[in-house]
Design a protein around this motif. Structure first.
Motif, PDB file in Angstrom:
ATOM      1  N   ALA A   8       0.831  -1.216   0.047  1.00  0.00           N
ATOM      2  CA  ALA A   8       0.112   0.009   0.011  1.00  0.00           C
ATOM      3  C   ALA A   8       1.056   1.300   0.086  1.00  0.00           C
ATOM      4  O   ALA A   8       0.546   2.337  -0.736  1.00  0.00           O
ATOM      5  N   LYS A   9       2.066   1.342   0.857  1.00  0.00           N
ATOM      6  CA  LYS A   9       2.791   2.449   0.998  1.00  0.00           C
ATOM      7  C   LYS A   9       3.316   2.788  -0.538  1.00  0.00           C
ATOM      8  O   LYS A   9       3.454   3.855  -0.993  1.00  0.00           O
ATOM      9  N   ARG A  10       3.948   1.571  -1.162  1.00  0.00           N
ATOM     10  CA  ARG A  10       4.460   1.676  -2.445  1.00  0.00           C
ATOM     11  C   ARG A  10       3.581   2.215  -3.424  1.00  0.00           C
ATOM     12  O   ARG A  10       4.046   3.121  -4.220  1.00  0.00           O
ATOM     13  N   ASP A  13       2.963   5.791  -2.654  1.00  0.00           N
ATOM     14  CA  ASP A  13       4.240   6.696  -3.185  1.00  0.00           C
ATOM     15  C   ASP A  13       4.119   6.841  -4.753  1.00  0.00           C
ATOM     16  O   ASP A  13       5.024   7.783  -5.093  1.00  0.00           O
ATOM     17  N   ASN A  14       3.589   5.897  -5.498  1.00  0.00           N
ATOM     18  CA  ASN A  14       3.463   5.969  -6.854  1.00  0.00           C
ATOM     19  C   ASN A  14       2.292   6.658  -7.274  1.00  0.00           C
ATOM     20  O   ASN A  14       1.845   6.876  -8.530  1.00  0.00           O
ATOM     21  N   HIS A  15       1.683   7.690  -6.367  1.00  0.00           N
ATOM     22  CA  HIS A  15       0.692   8.382  -6.626  1.00  0.00           C
ATOM     23  C   HIS A  15      -0.556   7.824  -7.167  1.00  0.00           C
ATOM     24  O   HIS A  15      -1.312   8.494  -8.162  1.00  0.00           O
ATOM     25  N   GLU A  16      -0.788   6.649  -6.516  1.00  0.00           N
ATOM     26  CA  GLU A  16      -2.133   5.934  -7.035  1.00  0.00           C
ATOM     27  C   GLU A  16      -2.918   5.684  -5.621  1.00  0.00           C
ATOM     28  O   GLU A  16      -2.469   5.418  -4.647  1.00  0.00           O
ATOM     29  N   CYS A 104      -4.318   8.968  -2.087  1.00  0.00           N
ATOM     30  CA  CYS A 104      -3.070   9.054  -2.235  1.00  0.00           C
ATOM     31  C   CYS A 104      -2.620  10.352  -1.990  1.00  0.00           C
ATOM     32  O   CYS A 104      -1.304  10.688  -1.557  1.00  0.00           O
ATOM     33  N   GLN A 105      -3.574  11.281  -1.973  1.00  0.00           N
ATOM     34  CA  GLN A 105      -3.005  12.723  -1.647  1.00  0.00           C
ATOM     35  C   GLN A 105      -3.355  13.138  -0.338  1.00  0.00           C
ATOM     36  O   GLN A 105      -2.866  14.028   0.127  1.00  0.00           O
ATOM     37  N   ASP A 106      -3.716  12.118   0.498  1.00  0.00           N
ATOM     38  CA  ASP A 106      -3.930  12.283   1.862  1.00  0.00           C
ATOM     39  C   ASP A 106      -2.606  11.960   2.659  1.00  0.00           C
ATOM     40  O   ASP A 106      -2.112  10.948   2.687  1.00  0.00           O
ATOM     41  N   ASN A 110      -0.561   8.700   3.892  1.00  0.00           N
ATOM     42  CA  ASN A 110       0.778   8.449   3.599  1.00  0.00           C
ATOM     43  C   ASN A 110       1.711   8.094   4.870  1.00  0.00           C
ATOM     44  O   ASN A 110       2.504   6.960   4.835  1.00  0.00           O
ATOM     45  N   ASP A 111       1.562   9.029   5.817  1.00  0.00           N
ATOM     46  CA  ASP A 111       2.117   8.829   7.044  1.00  0.00           C
ATOM     47  C   ASP A 111       1.827   7.239   7.544  1.00  0.00           C
ATOM     48  O   ASP A 111       2.752   6.554   8.324  1.00  0.00           O
ATOM     49  N   PHE A 112       0.580   7.166   7.728  1.00  0.00           N
ATOM     50  CA  PHE A 112       0.110   5.988   8.365  1.00  0.00           C
ATOM     51  C   PHE A 112       0.800   4.540   7.979  1.00  0.00           C
ATOM     52  O   PHE A 112       1.392   3.956   8.349  1.00  0.00           O
ATOM     53  N   TYR A 113       0.631   4.437   6.372  1.00  0.00           N
ATOM     54  CA  TYR A 113       1.149   3.390   5.850  1.00  0.00           C
ATOM     55  C   TYR A 113       2.640   3.435   5.770  1.00  0.00           C
ATOM     56  O   TYR A 113       3.302   2.244   5.857  1.00  0.00           O
ATOM     57  N   GLY A 114       3.342   4.597   5.983  1.00  0.00           N
ATOM     58  CA  GLY A 114       4.696   4.589   6.075  1.00  0.00           C
ATOM     59  C   GLY A 114       4.886   3.918   7.500  1.00  0.00           C
ATOM     60  O   GLY A 114       6.111   3.150   7.382  1.00  0.00           O
ATOM     61  N   GLU A 115       4.279   4.556   8.617  1.00  0.00           N
ATOM     62  CA  GLU A 115       4.602   3.903   9.855  1.00  0.00           C
ATOM     63  C   GLU A 115       4.363   2.330   9.820  1.00  0.00           C
ATOM     64  O   GLU A 115       5.307   1.614  10.815  1.00  0.00           O
ATOM     65  N   ILE A 116       3.386   1.794   9.209  1.00  0.00           N
ATOM     66  CA  ILE A 116       3.074   0.459   9.085  1.00  0.00           C
ATOM     67  C   ILE A 116       4.335  -0.382   8.634  1.00  0.00           C
ATOM     68  O   ILE A 116       4.976  -1.500   9.011  1.00  0.00           O
ATOM     69  N   THR A 117       4.830   0.328   7.354  1.00  0.00           N
ATOM     70  CA  THR A 117       6.030  -0.221   6.661  1.00  0.00           C
ATOM     71  C   THR A 117       7.272  -0.397   7.733  1.00  0.00           C
ATOM     72  O   THR A 117       7.854  -1.463   7.748  1.00  0.00           O
TER      73      THR A 117
END
Length: 349
Positions: A8-10, A13-16, A104-106, A110-117
Motif C-alpha cells: 500500500a505504501k509503495r 508513493d506512486n501517486h495511486e 494517495c493525496q492524503d 501516507n504517514d500511516f502506511y509509512g509507519e506500518i512499513t
C-alpha cells in the motif's frame, strides 16, 4: 509479514489511490478468515486475496463504487456453491467486508502506511484499530490508529482511550474482532511479526523450503556452517541467512519462541542431534527433523541417555512432513510445509 499493507505504501508513493478490502466477519463456507485483505488499484488489478473467484469479482465490482464516491463503506455478501450475492449494507451475509478508500493525496494516509512499513521491517508487534462505518453510511478520510504496547500512532481522541487500554492489557492475546465503544464499532487487527521458521541446513531441501515458507508468510531464517551454501545470493527470499562456525548455542544467534517453527535438515545429519537437543529446551511450536526412522531412533536413544525424556521427544515431528511419498527436494518441501500449515491452523486448546 503482511505484504498487502507493505505494498500500500509503495502504491501511494506512486501517486495511486487504492481500495483496501478486509474481511470483518465470516461464517459458513467463507474461504478466508477475519483480517484477510486484498488491495484493488484504480485499474482493478489486485494484490492479496480474500477468497478468489466470484467472491473477489463481486468485491472488485463494489470497489468501483468506492473509487467513484471516494469514501469507505461496509458490504455484506451471501455465498453459495453456485454464486455470490451482494446483500448490501443492511443485509446479513456470511461475509462482511470493509472497503476503505485510501487517498494517495492524503498526507495522513501516507504517514500511516509509512509507519506500518517501518514497524513491519523492524519486526515490531502492533495492532491496527479501524473505525467501521455504520450501515448505510459512507465515511471519507482515514480513521485508523496503530497501537503498540507503549505507543500510539494516529489522532489522539477520547473515544478510543478505553479501547487502547483494553488492547494493551491483553496485547499478545488480541485476535481479529469487532469491538464496540461509545456507540461506535471498531475493527481490531493484530500484526505480530514473531512467527518465524528457522531452517537448520542450507542444502537442496533447505533452499526450496526457504522459498516456499516465505510465500506462506513466515519470517525465514536459514542457518548453516558453509559460506558457499548459506549466503544472500543463494537465499534471495530469506529474511536472514546466518553462517554458524559451530551448531552449539544456536539460540544465542536465533530467536526461538512459542511462535517459532524449526526445521532440522543439517548436511548428512551431522548436527541433527546437537540442534535437536537445543530446540527441545525452547518453546518452539513445531520441531521437525528429517531422516529415516532408524536414524531418528539413534538420535532419540542418544538424547535419552543424556537425560531427555520420552515426553520431550513426543514434541518432534520425525520423520518430518505429511506422508505424501515425496522423493525430490521439491516434493519433500511441500510435505514439510503442509505439516507446518496443519500445525499452524489447528485450533489451540
Amino acid at each position: 509479514m503482511n505484504d498487502v499493507l507493505m505494498s500500500a505504501k509503495r502504491i501511494i508513493d506512486n501517486h495511486e489511490s487504492l481500495v483496501l478490502a478486509t474481511i470483518l466477519k465470516k461464517s459458513g463456507s467463507a474461504p478466508r478468515g477475519e483480517g484477510s485483505n486484498m488491495m484493488i488499484r484504480p485499474d482493478f488489478t489486485i494484490e492479496g486475496s480474500i477468497g478468489g473467484g466470484l467472491v473477489e469479482a463481486m468485491i472488485i465490482k463494489s470497489a468501483a463504487k468506492v473509487f467513484k464516491d471516494k469514501s469507505s463503506c461496509v458490504e455484506n455478501f451471501l455465498l453459495s456453491t453456485e454464486n455470490v450475492v451482494n446483500v448490501g449494507t443492511k443485509g446479513n451475509g456470511n461475509l462482511k467486508i470493509l472497503l476503505e478508500y485510501i487517498d494517495c493525496q492524503d498526507q495522513l494516509a501516507n504517514d500511516f502506511y509509512g509507519e506500518i512499513t517501518k514497524s513491519m521491517e523492524k519486526k515490531k508487534d502492533f495492532v491496527i484499530i479501524t473505525k467501521i462505518p455504520e450501515a448505510s453510511q459512507k465515511e471519507s478520510g482515514l480513521k485508523k490508529w496503530i497501537c503498540t504496547e507503549t505507543g500510539l500512532f494516529g489522532a489522539e481522541c477520547d473515544e478510543i482511550i478505553s479501547l487502547i487500554q483494553e488492547i494493551r492489557e491483553n496485547f499478545h492475546e488480541m485476535k481479529h474482532r469487532e469491538a464496540y465503544f461509545h456507540d461506535d464499532t471498531y475493527f481490531i487487527e493484530p500484526f505480530f511479526t514473531t512467527e518465524n521458521v528457522v531452517i537448520f541446513g542450507a542444502g537442496h531441501i533447505g533452499k526450496v523450503l526457504a522459498d516456499l515458507c516465505k510465500v506462506l508468510g513466515f519470517y525465514v531464517v536459514v542457518v548453516d556452517d558453509r559460506n558457499e551454501f548459506a549466503n544472500a545470493q543463494r537465499f534471495e527470499t530469506a529474511d536472514e541467512v546466518i553462517v554458524a562456525d559451530y551448531f552449539d548455542r544456536v539460540t544465542d544467534r536465533v530467536k526461538i519462541d512459542q511462535h517459532s517453527f524449526v526445521i532440522i535438515v543439517t548436511r548428512g545429519h551431522i548436527y541433527d542431534k546437537e540442534v535437536l537437543a537445543q530446540m527441545l529446551l525452547t518453546d518452539a511450536q513445531y520441531i521437525g527433523m528429517i531422516g529415516s526412522r532408524t536414524k531418528r531412533n539413534e538420535v532419540y536413544q542418544s538424547l535419552l541417555e543424556e537425560g531427555f525424556t520420552f515426553r520431550d521427544l513426543e514434541r518432534v515431528y520425525s520423520p518430518i512432513g505429511l506422508p505424501i511419498h515425496g522423493e525430490t527436494p521439491e516434493e519433500l518441501a511441500v510435505s514439510i510445509a503442509a505439516e507446518m500449515i496443519q500445525v499452524r491452523r489447528t485450533p489451540k486448546r
